[in-house]
Write a protein that holds these residues in place. Sequence first.
Motif, PDB file in Angstrom:
ATOM      1  N   LEU A   1      47.683 -13.582 -12.557  1.00  0.00           N
ATOM      2  CA  LEU A   1      48.789 -13.007 -13.298  1.00  0.00           C
ATOM      3  C   LEU A   1      49.797 -14.089 -13.595  1.00  0.00           C
ATOM      4  N   SER A   2      50.127 -14.255 -14.884  1.00  0.00           N
ATOM      5  CA  SER A   2      51.108 -15.255 -15.304  1.00  0.00           C
ATOM      6  C   SER A   2      52.400 -14.547 -15.677  1.00  0.00           C
ATOM      7  N   VAL A   3      53.517 -14.997 -15.097  1.00  0.00           N
ATOM      8  CA  VAL A   3      54.820 -14.350 -15.302  1.00  0.00           C
ATOM      9  C   VAL A   3      55.828 -15.390 -15.771  1.00  0.00           C
ATOM     10  N   PRO A   4      56.334 -15.266 -17.004  1.00  0.00           N
ATOM     11  CA  PRO A   4      57.353 -16.223 -17.442  1.00  0.00           C
ATOM     12  C   PRO A   4      58.700 -15.900 -16.803  1.00  0.00           C
ATOM     13  N   LEU A   5      59.479 -16.959 -16.543  1.00  0.00           N
ATOM     14  CA  LEU A   5      60.816 -16.809 -15.970  1.00  0.00           C
ATOM     15  C   LEU A   5      61.831 -17.432 -16.926  1.00  0.00           C
ATOM     16  N   GLU A   6      63.075 -17.404 -16.534  1.00  0.00           N
ATOM     17  CA  GLU A   6      64.122 -17.993 -17.370  1.00  0.00           C
ATOM     18  C   GLU A   6      64.033 -19.521 -17.349  1.00  0.00           C
ATOM     19  N   ASN A   7      64.738 -20.137 -18.299  1.00  0.00           N
ATOM     20  CA  ASN A   7      64.854 -21.601 -18.336  1.00  0.00           C
ATOM     21  C   ASN A   7      63.501 -22.295 -18.405  1.00  0.00           C
ATOM     22  N   ASN A   8      62.586 -21.752 -19.221  1.00  0.00           N
ATOM     23  CA  ASN A   8      61.292 -22.403 -19.468  1.00  0.00           C
ATOM     24  C   ASN A   8      60.481 -22.606 -18.190  1.00  0.00           C
ATOM     25  N   ARG A   9      60.545 -21.662 -17.299  1.00  0.00           N
ATOM     26  CA  ARG A   9      59.746 -21.724 -16.090  1.00  0.00           C
ATOM     27  C   ARG A   9      58.747 -20.564 -16.073  1.00  0.00           C
TER      28      ARG A   9
ATOM     29  N   THR B   1      30.527 -16.532   2.034  1.00  0.00           N
ATOM     30  CA  THR B   1      31.533 -15.561   1.587  1.00  0.00           C
ATOM     31  C   THR B   1      32.877 -16.262   1.557  1.00  0.00           C
ATOM     32  N   SER B   2      33.662 -16.006   0.509  1.00  0.00           N
ATOM     33  CA  SER B   2      34.926 -16.718   0.370  1.00  0.00           C
ATOM     34  C   SER B   2      35.992 -15.814  -0.230  1.00  0.00           C
ATOM     35  N   ILE B   3      37.206 -15.956   0.263  1.00  0.00           N
ATOM     36  CA  ILE B   3      38.367 -15.360  -0.398  1.00  0.00           C
ATOM     37  C   ILE B   3      39.425 -16.452  -0.517  1.00  0.00           C
ATOM     38  N   ALA B   4      40.215 -16.381  -1.620  1.00  0.00           N
ATOM     39  CA  ALA B   4      41.134 -17.482  -1.894  1.00  0.00           C
ATOM     40  C   ALA B   4      42.365 -17.000  -2.650  1.00  0.00           C
ATOM     41  N   PRO B   5      43.487 -16.806  -1.954  1.00  0.00           N
ATOM     42  CA  PRO B   5      44.736 -16.513  -2.673  1.00  0.00           C
ATOM     43  C   PRO B   5      45.405 -17.803  -3.117  1.00  0.00           C
ATOM     44  N   GLY B   6      46.232 -17.684  -4.173  1.00  0.00           N
ATOM     45  CA  GLY B   6      46.908 -18.879  -4.664  1.00  0.00           C
ATOM     46  C   GLY B   6      48.173 -18.534  -5.420  1.00  0.00           C
ATOM     47  N   ILE B   7      49.034 -19.521  -5.576  1.00  0.00           N
ATOM     48  CA  ILE B   7      50.262 -19.353  -6.332  1.00  0.00           C
ATOM     49  C   ILE B   7      50.579 -20.659  -7.035  1.00  0.00           C
ATOM     50  N   GLY B   8      51.191 -20.567  -8.217  1.00  0.00           N
ATOM     51  CA  GLY B   8      51.519 -21.770  -8.974  1.00  0.00           C
ATOM     52  C   GLY B   8      52.848 -21.627  -9.681  1.00  0.00           C
ATOM     53  N   PHE B   9      53.400 -22.743 -10.073  1.00  0.00           N
ATOM     54  CA  PHE B   9      54.713 -22.789 -10.712  1.00  0.00           C
ATOM     55  C   PHE B   9      54.696 -23.853 -11.798  1.00  0.00           C
ATOM     56  N   ALA B  10      55.373 -23.593 -12.922  1.00  0.00           N
ATOM     57  CA  ALA B  10      55.432 -24.586 -13.995  1.00  0.00           C
ATOM     58  C   ALA B  10      56.816 -24.579 -14.628  1.00  0.00           C
ATOM     59  N   LYS B  11      57.258 -25.748 -15.066  1.00  0.00           N
ATOM     60  CA  LYS B  11      58.530 -25.841 -15.780  1.00  0.00           C
ATOM     61  C   LYS B  11      58.414 -26.854 -16.900  1.00  0.00           C
ATOM     62  N   SER B  12      58.908 -26.486 -18.059  1.00  0.00           N
ATOM     63  CA  SER B  12      58.917 -27.417 -19.188  1.00  0.00           C
ATOM     64  C   SER B  12      60.358 -27.716 -19.592  1.00  0.00           C
ATOM     65  N   TRP B  13      60.566 -28.858 -20.207  1.00  0.00           N
ATOM     66  CA  TRP B  13      61.892 -29.250 -20.696  1.00  0.00           C
ATOM     67  C   TRP B  13      61.706 -30.173 -21.893  1.00  0.00           C
TER      68      TRP B  13
ATOM     69  N   ASN C   1      62.433 -29.621 -25.100  1.00  0.00           N
ATOM     70  CA  ASN C   1      61.785 -28.883 -26.190  1.00  0.00           C
ATOM     71  C   ASN C   1      60.293 -28.682 -25.954  1.00  0.00           C
ATOM     72  N   GLY C   2      59.906 -28.549 -24.706  1.00  0.00           N
ATOM     73  CA  GLY C   2      58.500 -28.335 -24.379  1.00  0.00           C
ATOM     74  C   GLY C   2      57.666 -29.596 -24.435  1.00  0.00           C
ATOM     75  N   ASN C   3      58.299 -30.750 -24.633  1.00  0.00           N
ATOM     76  CA  ASN C   3      57.558 -32.007 -24.697  1.00  0.00           C
ATOM     77  C   ASN C   3      57.135 -32.516 -23.318  1.00  0.00           C
ATOM     78  N   SER C   4      57.774 -32.022 -22.287  1.00  0.00           N
ATOM     79  CA  SER C   4      57.435 -32.432 -20.925  1.00  0.00           C
ATOM     80  C   SER C   4      57.203 -31.179 -20.085  1.00  0.00           C
ATOM     81  N   GLU C   5      56.216 -31.237 -19.229  1.00  0.00           N
ATOM     82  CA  GLU C   5      55.948 -30.090 -18.360  1.00  0.00           C
ATOM     83  C   GLU C   5      55.437 -30.573 -17.023  1.00  0.00           C
ATOM     84  N   PHE C   6      55.959 -29.929 -15.976  1.00  0.00           N
ATOM     85  CA  PHE C   6      55.502 -30.204 -14.620  1.00  0.00           C
ATOM     86  C   PHE C   6      54.946 -28.914 -14.026  1.00  0.00           C
ATOM     87  N   SER C   7      53.843 -29.025 -13.285  1.00  0.00           N
ATOM     88  CA  SER C   7      53.270 -27.835 -12.654  1.00  0.00           C
ATOM     89  C   SER C   7      52.842 -28.170 -11.235  1.00  0.00           C
TER      90      SER C   7
END
Lengths: 393, 70
Positions: free
Chosen positions: A112-120, A135-147, A149-155
């Motif tokens: 599930l991808s959820v946009p946040l304020e300030n380009n995050r 047998t395998s189970i794997a939870p995960g979480i991720g975060f991304a932010k761009s700045w 004008n979207g020319n740079s992004e960190f995740s």
Amino acid sequence: MQLKYSSILAFCIALFSALIGADHTQKQDIDVDFLWNYYQQDGEHSAVTGGIGTEELWNTAPTFIVRVPFGDHTLTTNLGVDAYSSASSNNIDPIRSGASESDVRTHLDVGLSVPLENNRSVNYSFSASTEYDYTSIAPGIGFAKSWNNGNSEFSAGLKTYFDLIHEIYPKELRDLPDLESDPKRQTYNVSLGFSQVINQRLQLSLATDLVYQSGYLSSTFNRVYFIQETALPGIEQLPDKRFKYPLGIRLNYYVSELMVLRFYGRYYADDWGIRGSTLQMEVPLRFHPEFTFTPFFRFHNQVEADYFAPYGENDNLDEFYTSDYDLSGFSSSQYGLGIRYYPFEAISSFGLPFSNSRISLKKIELRGSQYSRDDGLDAFNIALGMSFTIPRK
Amino acid sequence: MKIKFPLILLLTFIIMGCAPVKPYQKMYLNDQDMVLGGSELEYYDNTFQTYREGCAGANGGKVGGGCGCN
């Protein structure tokens, strides 16, 4: 055990909260991708028989990927099956007769991808898979932010795998004492990425996966034969910890409407002694606005693990040993071609049962390649992809 | 070590030489072949490469967990 169930519970709570908070009034189209792949290989260094013998194997893998937008949230579900047949797996129990051993692996990935304020943005993921011996189970979480004008992004992302191995030892070794029962494996992966637009035609990205594995990292059915003459072979013994640190770079350059250059390079290292370098080049060619031909070439070179030795050359006085040629030193090359048909109008459309909606086929892709290792392993892979859209009213 | 320092220096100069691109100037960058990542079909390549090589990761594919791969 507590960490595994706590992380699953945290993922479910986060997913439920995000879905509740999504805007369910907007009805955007649903995207469905159907993927299918066929893979076959053969070689002369099967790990099951101690580094010699056939590595003949084929695998087919149909997969469905469904993307459902909920306002600005996107729920992605990936459901797939891997069915394989392997001649070398049959040698785990050579007393049995019959065709090559076969198995089916089923996997489910939800994100599930959820946009946040300030380009995050934040994304939640959960994966599960099962096959006869794993047998395998794997939870995960991720975060991304761009700045910029979207020319740079960190995740950044964190994914943890909790794996249970159903031990299958070689037939002749199953009565040995001190065999691992219900071996487990944990993998912790921290992913970091940075992308940067260089100019109007060039952009690059850097990526790394810092991976820490612990638990039973050997394969229970891999035999090892020693320099010393012994009545029985041994079972592969590898350390119960492993730290990997690959670094990858991508460079994409838009030459013209006829051609794009896509470059990928990776340097890999781990604390088992393996060092690897990978280079890949793809050149999408568009001689027609609806067709794209993408020839590609990949070269990989690696230095063997500290614990590897060929058939009959391991020392049974060593603490760790393997004759798995996937961990040996070798060079490999892969070349292939991708074809994409993506017209402006849908290729075809047809009605859905019990509904007024029509599903449209938008795109068809085909990708095939030949892979060769200089130790004699050869493989062929072909994959088909079909993209559909289902409108929602 | 010999190759790492010049590579880091080269990357630094590339990034420092970036020209800001406004959203309306991104028609080339938004091309589907300019996406910074592998295609969905490339996932299958990454999968068998992870099984058949001792190296994995940094490409959006498997890293070693969740399967009997390396």
